[in-house]
Every structure is written in C-alpha cells, then in structure tokens.
Design an enzyme around this catalytic site. Structure first.
Site, PDB file in Angstrom:
ATOM      1  N   SER A 226       0.738  -0.882   0.417  1.00  0.00           N
ATOM      2  CA  SER A 226       0.180   0.042   0.507  1.00  0.00           C
ATOM      3  C   SER A 226       0.638   1.082   0.111  1.00  0.00           C
ATOM      4  O   SER A 226       1.777   1.245   0.761  1.00  0.00           O
ATOM      5  CB  SER A 226      -0.816  -0.205   1.157  1.00  0.00           C
TER       6      SER A 226
ATOM      7  N   GLU B 218       6.650  -0.266  -4.471  1.00  0.00           N
ATOM      8  CA  GLU B 218       5.444  -0.415  -5.565  1.00  0.00           C
ATOM      9  C   GLU B 218       4.547   0.244  -4.785  1.00  0.00           C
ATOM     10  O   GLU B 218       4.261  -1.176  -4.162  1.00  0.00           O
ATOM     11  CB  GLU B 218       5.828  -1.335  -6.129  1.00  0.00           C
TER      12      GLU B 218
ATOM     13  N   CYS C 261      -2.376  -4.762  -8.386  1.00  0.00           N
ATOM     14  CA  CYS C 261      -1.879  -3.535  -8.629  1.00  0.00           C
ATOM     15  C   CYS C 261      -2.546  -3.319  -9.815  1.00  0.00           C
ATOM     16  O   CYS C 261      -2.008  -1.690  -9.957  1.00  0.00           O
ATOM     17  CB  CYS C 261      -0.567  -3.541  -8.142  1.00  0.00           C
TER      18      CYS C 261
END
Lengths: 500, 500
Positions: B233, B256, B293
């Site tokens: 996150s 990331e 993601c």
C-alpha cells in the site's frame, strides 16, 4: 556588463529587494556588481515555465537537443576573456585553471550532444517475447541544479548536471552558487542565447540567485521540480536530501558531497620510490589549493622507520609548496578551523606545514600524523578538511589496516600505491577498499577525474546520496530518466526508434 | 509441518513470546500454526549474518549464483501440493491461481539465473579513452524485502525483489507477509535448502515473521541493510521510505504502491465493439477478485448516449460475475469501506453491483460513475479501491479529458482503447498519459504483467517511490547494484570480465 538579475525563462528579472555581492578573495574586497536574490514569485515562475517547456522539450528530436548543447558550448567560448576574468575575480584561481575548466565544461557539453544525436542512450528494447511490448528511457521533468563552489564552470551553471539533464530532455533551473554569481550569470546568458538560437521553448532554462537557503528550499519543494542535482558539502547535500523526502511527491536527489579519499601505500612501494611518491602526493594534496572533492586527505601506511622517513619527506615537500589563495574567506576560515580541530585531537602530531602565508586568504598546507588505533576510536579524524591538508594514519598490522578501511565512511575514491611483488598479497586490502568507494586507483593520485564512459564519480554515502549513479561521464544521464513501456501501441504512435 | 519459527541464516529461531496466526478467509477461521514474531536480537543476528555473508557472496561467480537461483526454483517445485494447499489456505485464492503464480515465480528465478550466468548484466566498460579506467556494476549489500499481500509467491519471499537482489550478489532478509506467513516459511525453507545444496554462505538469506510494524522498522533502520524492496500500500511504502530517509546513512527504497490504472475509451471504439470492451473489462476488473495493482479502477469516456449504453452493459456484465473470497477479512473490510467512501461522494452514482454475496469475505463487484468536473474537484475520487471496483468518469470535451489525465497521480499503467481512425487525433491523449505512467497499453487490459526485458513495472510517484526503476523484468536488478571504476588496476587484480 553584469546585471545581477535572475534569468527566468527568457526574461531578466529582479523583483526582490534582497541583494548581495560576490567576493574577490585575492584582493579581499567585495566585487562591484549587485546581485538580486530571486523572490518566491520568480521561483514559481521559473518552475511553471519549466513545467510548460517540458511538454515541448521532452519531444524535441535528439539532434536538436544536441544542437542546443553544442550552441551552449559555442556561446561559452564566445564569452572569451570576459568569462575568464570574471572566473578569476570570483574564485581567486589562476587564469590557466579557468581555461582548463572551460575546456572541460565544453567537452562535457559536446559529449552529451554526441550521446543524444543518436537514440541508443534510450536503451530501446525492440521486442518483448510476446512481441507486443517495447521500452525506452524518457526524461523525468524539470531538474533543480545546485552548482559547486569549487568548480565555477565544470560542476556549476552549465556543468555536468545541467548538460546531462538537458541532454535527456529535462528543463533545468540552476540555483546559482553565491560565490560566483557573476560567472553564473555569464554562463546563464550563454545558455539563453543558445536556447534562442536553436529555437528551444521558453523555460528550458532559468538561473536563480541567492546567498541564503530560502531560494534552494523553495525550489526543492516546488511540485514542478522532479529531481535535484547537487555538488557541495555533506551538510548542504543532506539538507536538500531531507527536504526532498518530506515532499508529498518525494523526488530523487543526487548529491555529491565530498570525500577524504584514502590512500594506502605499501612498504615495498616506499622502499622503491619514496621520493617519487612524496612528490606526487605533495602535488596532489595542494592541487587547486586542495579544493577538490578527490583531494587525498588520508594516507594509510604501516608503522615503520621507512614510513617515518617517507612522512618526513612528504612534509618537507608540502611545506615548500607556495601558499595560494582559497576560493572565499569563508572557505579559508573553515579550512583553518577544521585543520586545527583535527590537529588538536589527542595523539595527532604535526608533521610539517608551509610557511605562514603573507597574502590574504592564502591556505597554509599542513600534514599531520596519528595512529591507527586513534583513527579507529575517534571519528572526528574521519572529517574532510577542505583544503591542502592531509593526515597520515600509521597502522600496526594488516588486521588493523582492514578495520580502518572498513570503518571509513563511503568515499569517491580509494588509492593503492604498491609494487608488483605486493599484488599477490594485496587482495584483502583491495577487496575492503572496493566496498567503500566509487573508484579504485592504483599507483596514481585520486585528483583528476577523466570524463569517460568508464568513470564513476560517486560512491557509497556520504560520498554521494545514491551510489547507484555517477555524476561524471555519459551515464550521468541515467539520473534524470525513467523507463516507459509501450504495450501493443500502434506503430504510427510509437516513438520512431521503437518502430519496426 | 509448519514450525512458525524465523529463519535466521541457517538456523530456525523462536526467541520471542509474541505470536500470531494466519487466517483462512474462506472458512473465516484462524489457521492452526503459531507464528513467532522475530525479536530485536533475531533481527540483529540476521543483519549481521547478511553483512558477513555479503563479503563472500558478492564475489561468488555468476554461474554459482545462477545455480543457487535454479536450485531455489527446484526446491519450490519439490514442495509440491503442500505449497499449493498452504497458499490456498492462507489466501482464499483458487488452486489454479496458486499453480500459475508458482510458475511465474519459478520463471523469474530462472530468468535471473540466466541473466547472471554471463557477466553482461554488469555492463562492463572495457576501456576509457585514456585506456586505464574500466567500470562494471557490483552489488550494494544486504537487501530487506517486504512481500506483498496479493502475490504470496511472485512478489513475496522468493519473488522478483528477492530473485533480482540475490542474482546481483546481495544477501536478502525477507520480512514475511503476516497474511501468508506459512506459505512464506515453506518458500524460505526451499531457499535455505537451495543455499545449503549449492554451498552459499550462511546469512545469504533470512526470513523474519511479524504481524506488526516493529520488525520492519528495526530492519530498515539496521545499518547493515543497504536497500529496501517493498510491494504494497501507499501508506506502508511511504512509511518505509520516510524511515529510510531518517537513517544516518540513507538507503534507496524501491516501493511499488499500487495504482488506479486509468483507461480511456474512444467513442469510435464504443461504436465498433461495445460488447467486446464490456466483456474484456468486466473480466479485468474482477480478475483475482480485483486484487491486482494493475486493476483498472478508472474508466474515462466522453459524456454521450453511446457511453451510457456501454456503462450500462459493463455494469450488467460485472453484476453477473460471481462474488469470490478476498485475501483476508481486513482486506475485505477495507474494500467495503473504501468502495462506500467513493460511492458516497457527491455526484457519484451507482451503475450496478453484484448480488450481495452469500459467502464470508466475498467481494461484491461494483461499478460507479461520475462527471469529469467532479473528478477534477475531489481527490477522494482518485483513491485506489483495492478490489473488484471501478469508476467511470464522463468528460465533457477533450480539453477536460487532458486536464483529468494531467491531474491523476502517477500510475503503473494507462490504457487507450481506440480504433485505427482515432490514431490521427489521439496524440495529445497518448502524450499526456505517457507522462503519468510506467506502461501504456493499447486496446487491451492493464492486468497481466509480462515478465520480459521490455517491461516497466513502476511509474511516477505514488505508483512507485522511484520511477527510474522497474520491479519486473531483468532490469529490476539495477535497483540493487552500483557502478565501480578501476583506474590503472593491474590485470591480475581486476575482475576477470574486465581483463584484457
């Protein structure tokens, strides 16, 4: 001729009322021109113009950016003696040095021009295994460049950071170094002329003056700025690094922050060529009045009679080198105080020093000596003394030597002076040294940084803030670019180099 | 079979008294095994062992590191159904997904093995112009890897970060993800077995458990750690980034941190293939229960009747896709609350949603819609909703479309769905999108990340903490290496690839 104004895009600007002057260290007087600090409004305007310029400039063909860089080099040359005189006036350095540094600066601009004339630097990746994805490097956006005090040309306004950032397609905003703001203005005018002549968008370059920290702070915090290049002190570089990390969108900061550049000399080398090594290092320690980030500030040798003879000779040679003017009274003051701080540490003894200088702001070279055990215990002894100063550390055995190397903070360079017959046994030293530095030198001096593809100018922290990059050579461009992938993008929309 | 212990170098270790259990989201019960959180002592020991191992491991020939990576792949396969069952138990994901992800993980390990079998990845630079300086890439030191909740294999214990770091010659310490600590233990045991079998030094790998933030905090602050890899996150990634910046020696953090992955669809594309696009996107939005993601969370289309028909159809398709269990009750809870937060914003209307699920922790897919002007005004609408949720933003003209794209935060991907006849006019959209993303996709979906040289998995902040690197593909190794130059170094002491 010097207007003292900021250059914001294609306009000269002096909205503020805070001014300062640069200093002539040789005459010990302020220079005439009044320099206007950039205001918040001027900083914002420069950043907005840079952001707008980026939309155009990032897509400018490489051949045009190359023409721009070459035009900058031409315009700098066209400044002729005005530039050299101004450089000398503001730095106290000799004219020959100004010429040499101008040549280096121009060489860097032309090197990056050549690099981006073709698109290989983008590392185009023509085909994924599936065949639909391609990749290349693109610029990241407007870059803030903070010039160095000790290289008014090669690491300042049109220095390596600016040249590499512009080459990649990033606009640049320079926070001009306050010690040579006039030289900065001349170079900035050359860049603006070149931008005009080669049809670059307004905002591709701006030059902001400041004698304090406010302008730099605002610049780094401006959301339009996408990365920072800095050359200077650990305190200054770390402050910018910390500031950038507090942004809502944190940005990369590449700061090159100096070194003490350890040199290990073997007993065999001293047996064979003590006079040669002493000469070479007396020169290297005092070169440019010791005001190089690659200055050898730490000489590590085995405790022995031979070492004592070498140290004595090095001290004598150093003491004979004439004192010379430093860049600025503040730098001279810091040199004196840091030199004295280290010299006054327990177990540190004075080996020799030059005659007290008769001229103002001239630096008195000094060589001191201490023991390996002291160096291991007292980190004050690891501090950089910016100027013609070096410390000999005598270690008692190889185990202690390795511990000393492992304890040294990250360095730009590490040097080994050794004979062929040492090579079989020197691996542990070589190994340990590699882990602490960006460049290992054998049988030479660390001063003098070749501008070439094989150069790493950087190193583990605090030599630089990010050891994964170099500030010198064509790979310096990598600091300002990012990869982008194109998946299944129609040929007609793909950048030309990725087609076919 | 699961011991719940930390793996510190070659030892299992459970010195602490703080324990936790992982969770079976499908059955809504805790799993049996008791997992021991790592203590400060265990963290220090893992870091010290890694630092010692680095001295050996960094010099291990590439062919041996390749053998190690291949052995890890073999050992993972040898775990057989135990691994797959454990994965399913801890993630609620289907066995087919476990198999697919295992294949990807093994593929990545073998890709990096192949990469380092030869030394080209080091970018050896054979000669400077002067001929005396050479350069290559070397590893930077022990890396802390934080695994992802949503990829228990491919982005976790032996995922891309670990594989690329080990490939380069860096020891790795994994902070195991608490949601799949058992799966992590199995993979960690495979890595340790492989390390033993291929003769790697103790400390080349450790695996630390923790259900809170203390272990990760201590790990990032440990001076032996030289970089951090993270997938998760924005809050988690930013916290680690901030922490690393406070260190005396700051270190790179590649985090990331997810995306909303905007998709722009032209009217011509809708005219030609509304049903096809609706099918494709209903699948992409719900793939892996939306827990990717690269999940498309934002669909940008012109306000029109045609768009309304498309949105209606997409909503219908989405509503028909069966609800499925999410990774963890916490993730399900966050999905529900974030989905409701965005849905309750002014001007946001519900298009459609799946039937309320009858099973525990199952996610109800939802499609909402708003106007471009609202999206521009309210940044809450830019938030990622991790799960099978997407928002349609209807823009009123191309000018607004460009402003929307420019206002979106940095993204992993950006997609354009367009017809050939659009290509002549789509440049401004394509241009604007490129500036915000790491990968542009045409006429496809952003989900599915090919592991190849041409892949960029990363992007401008907050997609990643440093857009200059990729987390996927062979170039991911660049995050963990630095250049070093050898000036005038005798052949016999030079690394083999730089000789001659």
């Amino acid at each position: 001729m010097i207007k003292g104004k900021n250059i914001v895009g294609y306009s000269e600007s002096a909205l503020g009322s805070t001014t300062f002057k640069t200093f002539n260290p040789k005459e010990n007087v302020a220079n005439d021109a009044i320099i206007f600090e950039a205001t918040a409004e001027e900083i914002d305007r420069a950043c907005n113009l840079a952001s707008k310029a980026f939309k155009i400039y990032r897509n400018t063909p490489g051949i045009k950016r190359a023409a721009f860089l070459n035009a900058i080099a031409d315009e700098i040359l066209a400044l002729g003696n005005n530039l050299l005189d101004c450089y000398v006036l503001e730095s106290g350095l000799p004219k020959g040095r100004a010429e040499g540094e101008r040549e280096r600066t121009i060489g860097q601009l032309r090197m990056f021009a050549k690099l981006v004339e073709t698109e290989d630097w983008r590392e185009p990746s023509h085909k994924s295994e599936g065949g639909s994805t391609k990749k290349m490097l693109i610029p990241i956006g407007p870059i803030a460049v903070f010039g160095a005090s000790n290289f008014p040309l090669a690491y300042s306004t049109a220095g390596g950071d600016t040249a590499s950032a512009l080459a990649a397609g990033n606009p640049v905003i320079v926070k001009s170094h306050p010690m040579h703001a006039q030289t900065g203005e001349l170079i900035a005018s050359a860049i603006v002329n070149a931008a005009h002549k080669t049809g670059m968008p307004e905002g591709v370059f701006s030059n902001l003056n400041s004698n304090g920290i406010e302008v730099g702070t605002q610049l780094v915090l401006n959301p339009n700025i996408k990365a920072v290049g800095f050359t200077g002190s650990l305190n200054g570089g770390r402050a910018l690094y910390d500031l950038a990390a507090t942004r809502e969108e944190p940005i990369p900061v590449f700061a090159e922050m100096g070194s003490i550049n350890p040199v290990v000399i073997t007993q065999k080398a001293l047996q064979t060529r003590t006079p040669e090594i002493a000469n070479m290092y007396a020169d290297s320690i005092t070169m440019g009045v010791g005001q190089f980030c690659t200055n050898p500030g730490l000489i590590i040798v085995l405790e022995s009679d031979l070492t004592n003879s070498f140290v004595e000779l090095l001290g004598e040679k150093l003491a004979k080198i004439p004192s010379f003017c430093m860049l600025h009274p503040n730098i001279h003051r810091e040199y004196t105080s840091n030199k004295n701080l280290l010299s006054s540490q327990e177990t540190v003894i004075l080996v020799n020093e030059a005659e007290p200088p008769t001229k103002t702001n001239a630096a008195q070279a000094r060589l001191v000596m201490t023991k390996g055990s002291s160096f291991l215990k007292n980190i004050t002894l690891h501090q950089e003394v910016f100027g013609p100063f070096s410390m000999v550390v005598q270690y008692k055995d190889e185990d202690q030597l390795i511990r000393i190397i492992e304890k040294i903070e990250g360095q730009l360079t590490g040097t080994i002076i050794a004979e062929k017959s040492d090579y079989a046994n020197i691996s542990p030293v070589f190994e340990a040294l590699q882990e602490r530095v960006g460049r290992v030198v054998f049988n030479g001096v660390p001063t003098g940084v070749e501008v070439c593809d094989a150069m790493t100018h950087g190193g583990p922290y605090p030599a630089s803030s990010d050891s994964r990059f170099t500030a010198v050579g064509p790979n310096a461009i990598r600091r300002w670019v990012r990869p982008i992938s194109y998946q299944n993008v129609p040929e007609i929309l793909l950048p030309e180099i990725l087609r076919g």
